[in-house]
Scaffold this active site. Structure first.
Site, PDB file in Angstrom:
ATOM      1  N   ARG A   2      53.833  56.174  11.678  1.00 64.38           N
ATOM      2  CA  ARG A   2      55.283  55.954  11.747  1.00 64.38           C
ATOM      3  C   ARG A   2      56.072  57.254  11.902  1.00 64.38           C
ATOM      4  O   ARG A   2      57.130  57.274  12.518  1.00 64.38           O
ATOM      5  CB  ARG A   2      55.764  55.227  10.486  1.00 64.38           C
ATOM      6  CG  ARG A   2      55.278  53.797  10.362  1.00 64.38           C
ATOM      7  CD  ARG A   2      55.803  53.163   9.093  1.00 64.38           C
ATOM      8  NE  ARG A   2      55.347  53.882   7.903  1.00 64.38           N
ATOM      9  CZ  ARG A   2      55.780  53.642   6.674  1.00 64.38           C
ATOM     10  NH1 ARG A   2      56.712  52.728   6.472  1.00 64.38           N
ATOM     11  NH2 ARG A   2      55.297  54.329   5.654  1.00 64.38           N
TER      12      ARG A   2
ATOM     13  N   ASN B 178      42.684  53.139  10.487  1.00 61.41           N
ATOM     14  CA  ASN B 178      42.752  53.835   9.203  1.00 61.41           C
ATOM     15  C   ASN B 178      44.042  53.582   8.430  1.00 61.41           C
ATOM     16  O   ASN B 178      44.075  53.772   7.216  1.00 61.41           O
ATOM     17  CB  ASN B 178      42.591  55.344   9.450  1.00 61.41           C
ATOM     18  CG  ASN B 178      42.943  56.159   8.232  1.00 61.41           C
ATOM     19  OD1 ASN B 178      42.188  56.225   7.264  1.00 61.41           O
ATOM     20  ND2 ASN B 178      44.121  56.787   8.255  1.00 61.41           N
TER      21      ASN B 178
ATOM     22  N   TYR C 199      44.216  44.912  -3.193  1.00 66.83           N
ATOM     23  CA  TYR C 199      43.651  46.030  -2.428  1.00 66.83           C
ATOM     24  C   TYR C 199      42.160  45.802  -2.191  1.00 66.83           C
ATOM     25  O   TYR C 199      41.667  45.918  -1.068  1.00 66.83           O
ATOM     26  CB  TYR C 199      43.880  47.345  -3.177  1.00 66.83           C
ATOM     27  CG  TYR C 199      43.429  48.560  -2.389  1.00 66.83           C
ATOM     28  CD1 TYR C 199      44.187  49.034  -1.323  1.00 66.83           C
ATOM     29  CD2 TYR C 199      42.252  49.227  -2.718  1.00 66.83           C
ATOM     30  CE1 TYR C 199      43.781  50.142  -0.590  1.00 66.83           C
ATOM     31  CE2 TYR C 199      41.834  50.337  -1.994  1.00 66.83           C
ATOM     32  CZ  TYR C 199      42.600  50.790  -0.938  1.00 66.83           C
ATOM     33  OH  TYR C 199      42.186  51.883  -0.211  1.00 66.83           O
TER      34      TYR C 199
ATOM     35  N   LYS D 277      40.324  44.937   1.522  1.00 65.11           N
ATOM     36  CA  LYS D 277      39.228  45.801   1.958  1.00 65.11           C
ATOM     37  C   LYS D 277      37.923  45.006   2.111  1.00 65.11           C
ATOM     38  O   LYS D 277      37.113  45.302   2.991  1.00 65.11           O
ATOM     39  CB  LYS D 277      39.050  46.959   0.987  1.00 65.11           C
ATOM     40  CG  LYS D 277      40.241  47.924   0.946  1.00 65.11           C
ATOM     41  CD  LYS D 277      40.540  48.526   2.304  1.00 65.11           C
ATOM     42  CE  LYS D 277      41.574  49.630   2.230  1.00 65.11           C
ATOM     43  NZ  LYS D 277      41.904  50.213   3.554  1.00 65.11           N
TER      44      LYS D 277
END
Length: 254
Positions: free
Chosen positions: A34, A87, A149, A153
């Site tokens: 960003r 990533n 999280y 993942k």
């Protein structure tokens, strides 16, 4: 080494390290994040150090516009991408009930929706050429009950293992990279000062070592890369633990 690599989340941390190491191996790189200013800074240093072509592509992957822009770059037949590194990501507090649900939805979109969309875009172009590598950055948290999280993942790991089994024979490998706690600015972006993450020193990894092992595993076509022996052992042990004990272990650190 394929000619051009595209890396998301490339303005800092593991993303910037992937860009540096791929450039050191002779690949041109496309940097996605960003923050345009941060990307320009990384790009200038890579150009100076490695004498490769560096393209900067500012995009917010939580937005449809950002995803469309990066997907278009991945599918451009005149400028093929040989390596994709998904990533981009961020962490949240482990207390799901107290988290802002809008933050949780952004978290899900970035880790799952963006990874799926960009992998799909890259796969089509790579399969036409009969070669390519995709690295999806997950975490050892995937193997522990660690809030949303760990859940996102684990999705990345499962998806990557399937994609590798499905498409490796056609020349395109997919590797889920599962690092443990690594010295980057990841925890600082969660508001944690250095040393306040609750993790003992021996459990920390160096970003250069993580990326070097991940690239080596991807070159061998491994579906899952867990950098460092200590985290390979931790994951193996965690799989044998009762759920309650694994949950308590997973609360260690932030």
């Amino acid at each position: 080494m394929p000619k051009t690599a595209l890396i998301t989340g490339a303005s800092s941390g593991l993303g910037a390290e992937f860009a540096r190491q791929l450039a050191a191996r002779g690949a041109d790189v496309v940097l996605v994040a960003r923050d345009r200013a941060a990307l320009d800074d990384i790009a200038e240093r890579i150009r100076s150090d490695h004498r490769v072509q560096v393209e900067v592509l500012p995009a917010d992957l939580v937005t449809t516009e950002g995803l469309d822009a990066v997907a278009a770059r991945l599918t451009d037949p005149t400028r093929p991408i040989g390596v994709l590194v998904n990533n981009a990501g961020f962490g949240l507090d482990l207390d799901f009930a107290r988290n802002d649900i809008a933050d949780e939805e952004r978290h899900l979109d970035l880790h799952v929706r963006a990874t799926m969309r960009l992998t799909h875009a890259a796969l089509g172009a790579m399969l036409e050429r009969g070669r390519g590598r995709i690295l999806n950055v997950a975490s050892v948290a995937a193997f522990l009950p660690r809030g949303t999280y760990g859940a996102v993942k684990m999705w990345i790991v499962s998806f990557s293992r399937w994609a590798n089994a499905e498409y490796a024979a056609r020349g395109v490998t997919t590797t889920a990279v599962c690092p443990g706690f690594t010295h980057t600015n990841f925890h600082e972006r969660m508001g944690l000062a250095p040393g306040k993450e609750g993790i003992p020193g021996p459990m920390w990894l160096d970003a250069r070592d993580v990326v070097a092992e991940a690239l080596s595993d991807a070159a061998r076509g491994k579906p899952v890369s867990i950098p460092s022996t200590r985290y390979k052992v931790l994951v193996a042990v965690a799989r044998l633990l009762p759920n309650g004990l694994a949950t308590r272990l997973a609360k260690t650190g932030r």
